[in-house]
Design an enzyme around this catalytic site. Structure first.
Site, PDB file in Angstrom:
ATOM      1  N   LYS A 193      10.960   0.770   5.615  1.00  0.00           N
ATOM      2  CA  LYS A 193      11.157   0.130   4.384  1.00  0.00           C
ATOM      3  C   LYS A 193      10.785   1.375   3.347  1.00  0.00           C
ATOM      4  O   LYS A 193       9.235   1.574   3.519  1.00  0.00           O
ATOM      5  CB  LYS A 193      10.696  -1.171   4.192  1.00  0.00           C
TER       6      LYS A 193
ATOM      7  N   LYS B 192      15.325  -0.755   5.699  1.00  0.00           N
ATOM      8  CA  LYS B 192      15.856  -0.865   4.230  1.00  0.00           C
ATOM      9  C   LYS B 192      15.503   0.112   3.270  1.00  0.00           C
ATOM     10  O   LYS B 192      14.318   0.624   3.304  1.00  0.00           O
ATOM     11  CB  LYS B 192      14.771  -2.236   3.924  1.00  0.00           C
TER      12      LYS B 192
HETATM   13  N1  LIG Z   1       8.528  -7.439  -0.610  1.00  0.00           N
HETATM   14  C1  LIG Z   1       8.979  -6.472  -1.293  1.00  0.00           C
HETATM   15  C2  LIG Z   1      10.393  -7.149  -1.781  1.00  0.00           C
HETATM   16  C3  LIG Z   1      11.453  -5.702  -1.852  1.00  0.00           C
HETATM   17  C4  LIG Z   1      11.597  -5.401  -3.290  1.00  0.00           C
HETATM   18  C5  LIG Z   1      10.192  -4.681  -3.871  1.00  0.00           C
HETATM   19  O1  LIG Z   1       9.649  -3.867  -2.972  1.00  0.00           O
HETATM   20  O2  LIG Z   1       9.880  -4.948  -4.703  1.00  0.00           O
HETATM   21  C6  LIG Z   1      12.709  -6.108  -1.255  1.00  0.00           C
HETATM   22  C7  LIG Z   1      12.693  -7.473  -0.807  1.00  0.00           C
HETATM   23  N2  LIG Z   1      12.452  -7.753   0.639  1.00  0.00           N
HETATM   24  C8  LIG Z   1      13.769  -6.055  -2.272  1.00  0.00           C
HETATM   25  C9  LIG Z   1      15.073  -6.431  -1.665  1.00  0.00           C
HETATM   26  C10 LIG Z   1      16.337  -6.065  -2.715  1.00  0.00           C
HETATM   27  O3  LIG Z   1      16.022  -5.103  -3.377  1.00  0.00           O
HETATM   28  O4  LIG Z   1      17.262  -6.534  -2.544  1.00  0.00           O
END
Ligand SMILES: NCC[C@H](CC(=O)O)[C@@H](CN)CCC(=O)O
Ligand SMILES: [Zn+2]
Length: 330
Positions: free
Chosen positions: A199, A252
């Site tokens: 991610k 992601k």
């Molecule tokens: N826990 C992190 C959430 C993270 C967004 C962030 O980095 O703030 C993602 C959620 N799993 C974002 C998802 C998205 O942008 O759709």
């Protein structure tokens, strides 16, 4: 038992079993990310995510029933507390039994027995500082405190009935901490652990942070989400999470990281590979189509083809409701 010796969790349910096999785009591959808020009667449009809503527990059943009828098979829940005074430095309300996430798990498991219910596990929606972990006095992450808390939240979601937990925090070692927590609580053989392994920090999450009110109060997530150019760190994180007992490996964001999806499917060859088409990707396609750049249905279906070509077997996308309709057409 070593954590990665436990396979049952990854195929306990008919749906997760289907993910263990090769597929072309079908409704079963789609997991719908949903925002559940603590205002029980809310059904609020999200400006930054056109077509998406923050849903209160009292509106959830009527909202999701038509989607289940259209073939929705799985959801992933994000709790979005909007009430004052809920957030604190350790995210202690993330697993509040009266909180939006656990109430939604209870309701969905009771009302929609065929629906596969996953919970995103993170602290950022519940911490006053908005970071995904617990901080030390000096503002840096306390990794061991963070993974202890995140494992606790994951186990409590499993106890509430979640069939899958997916930690999006990116702390080091949280997969093992969660797997061992599930083992101790007797849930490891029936709850799937999806790791957001690769991610990346960057600019693709803005609309989500607006929707979930979860932006960091200071700094950014570059000390725990991966650097966008760090392909080798992504490979190491994927291998680590396989070792620590993940049942599924996620990448992601999606479209801007298709090469990493391919790497994941080649490293984790015996695992279902998941990809998250994040909020920035969703909004970009939506607004470009509205501006006449291309037809929305065509471009979304083509983005799905890219995910499958790169090796994904499970796709998290806010386009799920549209795709349930489009897949029934020609
Ligand atoms: N826990 C992190 C959430 C993270 C967004 C962030 O980095 O703030 C993602 C959620 N799993 C974002 C998802 C998205 O942008 O759709
Ligand atoms: Zn987070």
């Amino acid at each position: 038992t070593t954590p990665n010796a436990i396979l049952h969790g990854g195929y306990h349910h008919a749906l997760s079993r289907s993910w263990q096999s090769e597929r072309t785009l079908t409704k079963d591959m789609l997991m719908y990310p949903m925002f559940i808020t603590d205002d029980a009667n809310a059904l609020e449009k999200i400006d930054s995510l056109p077509g998406q809503h923050r849903i209160g527990i009292n509106k959830l059943k009527e909202f999701i029933a038509p989607l289940v009828t259209k073939g929705l098979r799985s959801v992933i829940l994000f709790g979005v507390p909007l009430k004052e005074g809920v957030k604190d430095p350790t995210g202690s309300r993330a697993d509040d039994p009266e909180g939006p996430t656990i109430l939604a798990v209870n309701l969905l498991r009771k009302e929609f027995p065929d629906l596969f219910v996953a919970c995103d596990v993170c602290l950022c929606e519940y911490t006053s500082h908005g970071h995904c972990g617990i901080l030390r006095q000096d503002g840096t992450l306390d990794n061991s405190q963070s993974i202890k808390r995140i494992a606790e939240v994951a186990v409590n979601y499993a106890k509430a009935g979640a069939q899958c937990v997916a930690p999006s925090d990116m702390m080091d070692g949280r997969i093992r901490a969660i797997k061992e927590g599930l083992m101790e609580a007797g849930f490891a053989h029936k709850v799937m652990l999806i790791s957001y392994s690769a991610k990346f920090a960057g600019s693709w999450y803005g609309p989500f942070r607006d929707a979930a009110n979860s932006a960091p109060a200071f700094g950014d997530r570059r000390c725990y989400q991966l650097p966008p150019n760090a392909r080798r760190l992504a490979r190491r994180a994927i291998k680590r999470d396989m070792e620590e007992g993940a049942d599924c490996i996620m990448v992601k964001p999606g479209m801007p990281y298709l090469d990493i999806v391919r790497e994941a499917s080649e490293i984790a060859t015996d695992y279902p590979i998941s990809v998250y088409q994040v909020s920035g990707e969703y909004s970009m396609l939506h607004q470009a189509a509205a501006a006449g750049v291309f037809d929305l249905k065509s471009i979304v279906l083509e983005s799905m083809t890219g995910f499958i070509r790169a090796g994904a077997t499970l796709i998290l996308t806010y386009y799920t409701p549209d795709l349930l309709t489009w897949l029934d057409e020609d």
